[in-house]
Design a protein around this motif. Sequence first.
Motif, PDB file in Angstrom:
ATOM      1  N   SER A 194       0.844  -1.199   0.000  1.00 47.11           N
ATOM      2  CA  SER A 194       0.000   0.000   0.000  1.00 47.11           C
ATOM      3  C   SER A 194       0.876   1.244   0.000  1.00 47.11           C
ATOM      4  O   SER A 194       2.033   1.212   0.439  1.00 47.11           O
ATOM      5  N   LYS A 217       0.433   3.748   1.833  1.00 45.74           N
ATOM      6  CA  LYS A 217       0.586   4.203   3.213  1.00 45.74           C
ATOM      7  C   LYS A 217       1.887   3.705   3.825  1.00 45.74           C
ATOM      8  O   LYS A 217       2.496   4.392   4.651  1.00 45.74           O
ATOM      9  N   MET A 265      -0.482   8.211  13.356  1.00 50.66           N
ATOM     10  CA  MET A 265      -1.864   7.933  12.938  1.00 50.66           C
ATOM     11  C   MET A 265      -2.558   9.207  12.480  1.00 50.66           C
ATOM     12  O   MET A 265      -3.339   9.204  11.526  1.00 50.66           O
ATOM     13  N   GLU A 266      -2.255  10.316  13.141  1.00 51.34           N
ATOM     14  CA  GLU A 266      -2.857  11.588  12.751  1.00 51.34           C
ATOM     15  C   GLU A 266      -2.394  12.007  11.357  1.00 51.34           C
ATOM     16  O   GLU A 266      -3.173  12.528  10.557  1.00 51.34           O
ATOM     17  N   LEU A 290      -1.180   9.962   8.943  1.00 49.57           N
ATOM     18  CA  LEU A 290      -1.557   8.998   7.908  1.00 49.57           C
ATOM     19  C   LEU A 290      -3.065   8.961   7.671  1.00 49.57           C
ATOM     20  O   LEU A 290      -3.515   8.787   6.530  1.00 49.57           O
ATOM     21  N   TRP A 291      -3.845   9.116   8.755  1.00 48.60           N
ATOM     22  CA  TRP A 291      -5.319   9.063   8.618  1.00 48.60           C
ATOM     23  C   TRP A 291      -5.906  10.254   9.380  1.00 48.60           C
ATOM     24  O   TRP A 291      -6.463  10.101  10.484  1.00 48.60           O
ATOM     25  N   ASP A 311      -8.479  12.080   9.220  1.00 44.22           N
ATOM     26  CA  ASP A 311      -9.923  12.225   9.424  1.00 44.22           C
ATOM     27  C   ASP A 311     -10.551  11.035  10.139  1.00 44.22           C
ATOM     28  O   ASP A 311     -11.775  10.918  10.169  1.00 44.22           O
ATOM     29  N   GLU A 312      -9.712  10.149  10.685  1.00 43.80           N
ATOM     30  CA  GLU A 312     -10.262   8.960  11.331  1.00 43.80           C
ATOM     31  C   GLU A 312      -9.814   8.886  12.783  1.00 43.80           C
ATOM     32  O   GLU A 312      -8.781   9.437  13.175  1.00 43.80           O
ATOM     33  N   ARG A 342      -9.552   3.358  15.463  1.00 42.98           N
ATOM     34  CA  ARG A 342      -9.771   2.599  14.236  1.00 42.98           C
ATOM     35  C   ARG A 342      -8.484   2.399  13.450  1.00 42.98           C
ATOM     36  O   ARG A 342      -8.398   1.520  12.600  1.00 42.98           O
ATOM     37  N   THR A 343      -7.489   3.227  13.720  1.00 41.81           N
ATOM     38  CA  THR A 343      -6.284   3.176  12.888  1.00 41.81           C
ATOM     39  C   THR A 343      -5.089   2.538  13.579  1.00 41.81           C
ATOM     40  O   THR A 343      -4.050   2.353  12.948  1.00 41.81           O
ATOM     41  N   ARG A 377      -4.190  -0.634  11.887  1.00 42.22           N
ATOM     42  CA  ARG A 377      -3.638  -0.352  10.557  1.00 42.22           C
ATOM     43  C   ARG A 377      -2.163   0.038  10.657  1.00 42.22           C
ATOM     44  O   ARG A 377      -1.339  -0.367   9.831  1.00 42.22           O
TER      45      ARG A 377
END
Length: 762
Positions: A496, A498, A520-521, A523-524, A526-527, A531-532, A535
């Motif tokens: 991926s 990411k 995490m902030e 890379l993602w 808005d989530e 949840r991340t 990942r």
Amino acid sequence: MSGDLVNHAWRTSTPARSEGGGDASAAERQPTSGDPGRALRHLATTGDRTAAHLWLATQPDLLTADPDETDDPVAQIWRTALRHHLAGEPHLATALLATAPIGATGPHAVQTYCHAAVQHLLDDDIERAGADVEEAARAAHACGVPTAHQAYARVVVLFAAATGDAAATLGRAEATDGLRRADANLFRLMVHLNLAGHLLRAGDAVEALRQAEAAVRLTEVAGDSGFEPYALTLAAAAKCQLGRLEEALADGAAGLRLRELAGVTADEAFSLAALGMVHRRRREPRQARQALEGALSALATSAPRPAYPAWVLAELARIRAADDLAAAQDLADRAVTMARELDRPYALLARGWVALLRGDTTAAHFDAAEARTGATVGRRRATLVEALQLTVLAADDPRASAGLLDDAAALCRELGDAAEEATVRLIAARLQGRQARRGAEGAEQKLRRCGVRLDPGVADGLTAITLRVPAVVIHTLGDFRVFRAGAVVPYGEWQSKKARDLLKILVAHRGRAVPRARLMELLWPDESPSRTANRLSVLLSTLRRVLSTSGRGAVLADRGSVAVDLDVIDVDVETFLTAAEEAQAALRAGHPDTARALVRADELYGGDFLADDPYEDWAQPLREEAQVAHTSVLRALAQHTADTDQKLVYLMRLVHRDPYDEDAHLELVQVLRSAGRHGEAQRRYRTYVERMRELGIAPAGGPTTGVDTGQHADSAAAPGARVARWRTPDAQPPWTAEVDAGHRPTGVPAQRTSRRLIEHPA
């Protein structure tokens, strides 16, 4: 090296093609008038070397004369063979000529033996061609027919050129007897081409280049433009062997362009393969693969050949090693299986390099030994150079065998191959470790001047030496690439985007631990972290696998944070920043190697940090730090270099880097003025004025009194006033310990103590 492989230029030419681009039919190749002589001469003007040789070896009066009953069987053999060639069936012609009886007499027998000699000569079967020439000599002397003797004399000279007997090509003036002027020029052209091909096989690239360039000039004079692409290709191959890779690339590309413009298809595969070979030596895998795969396609659509072009497969194997070692191994195995005795050493060499990159040092050692023996027996000095390199690098203790590299360097000097000699020197220096750092840097600079890229990937000694350091190399300046064990990590292995982004973020933090929450902030954004988290763990697993080496893990992670270990992996931006800092330190200390240190730092800057991610905030600090360091290097180079043209290059790069750098603008104008380039100085000054106006800053005075700056009422000077204000720079100082305050570098990172655990062998 590359020159050893030009024996494949002796393949029978590809069938002629119609103007529409497809293979020409038999009717197109042989006119309906039934005149085989005219058809043969027509083919000889289109770049078909076999047709040219056959035409020169033909007795014109026999093309239409009816043979008597005793000569008819022999006459039918060569006439039918000629029809096969005109129909694009050279393999059938060769097979038929092999049935010619030994000991036949008469002009038709001479013609048969001459044609057989030509077919075998251009099939690179020198032994059988020599036997045919002997039969032609016996028959010619026995029959006493002048045209038969002239045809035989021309075949002797062509054969002598193809076997490197230059004296024999000069000592038979009667060879051109009976030839028209155009055919005499064609004959001389074939002699030059034959000599160039042999000399390349023998490793005499200097003389081969002289013969190839003579052929190019003759094509221009005689109008035989169909052979110019082939002559340029031979010149490119000779220059490639001499390490003149920029010139080789230009000649090879020019040959292909001429081939396309003139619609010449003969020897297309050879031209493409030679160009691929040049790109391979320049270590440009993408361009080399495109050319070599084109060569394979051309060979696949041409008539069957007596021997498979194993050298094309070997070259392609070395290129595919950059992205797919399994495919490279398959290609190398095919090359060895299909290679004839002459080509086997080079095919073994390719397989040995691929085996070494795969970590199979035992197989590499055996292939190196056999290739070395074959190259020595066959007097293939260029192949022997690489065989010696492979022998050293495949050894259990390369440093103990490093003496062989001195022999390889001596061979390179004999060949005149400066680029390969620099390669040998670089390998030797890398094996010695840090104590040979200066030798390695000098060899690297020489390779760059020869047009050789130093990125790992291509199966050769430069890539193999990186395997002695079980580390990951990350390129972030310009294009983002990750090299593991000398080969680029395939895109699919990341699983991926990411995972790549995660590595970029960690590299941008320069080995400092980054909190998992922050990752995490980024890379993602808005989530929710709930949840991340999983990942991120998956991405870390992918990253550990991609960066895995035989040593320490490159990813350091605990429950709270993640980092990359810069003592395990090599990152080009870190290497550049260290080099820039060392160069500035040398400048301040007045070190005699300051100039070289600054040039090396400049060469290491391959582009802006993560140029593909220009809008990521987390990349900006390191990007700006590297830009400032590079600007300081350029400013120091511009300030201290004595060469005016080079100074202008550095100043223009500074202005391009920062269009609002007033000092760079003014110094650029002053240097142009001192060089007498007043028109350009005035244009550059106007550009400077425009930039300063954008900032609302009054510009300094023009480079000459009374220069029209293009300003009026809003100018810093009154309307119509002459500009007299100008800050004249000091005279060029030598390398000193002090740097002018106006040019003092800023933003270069403080000295970073490296604790690398993985180094080149000490």
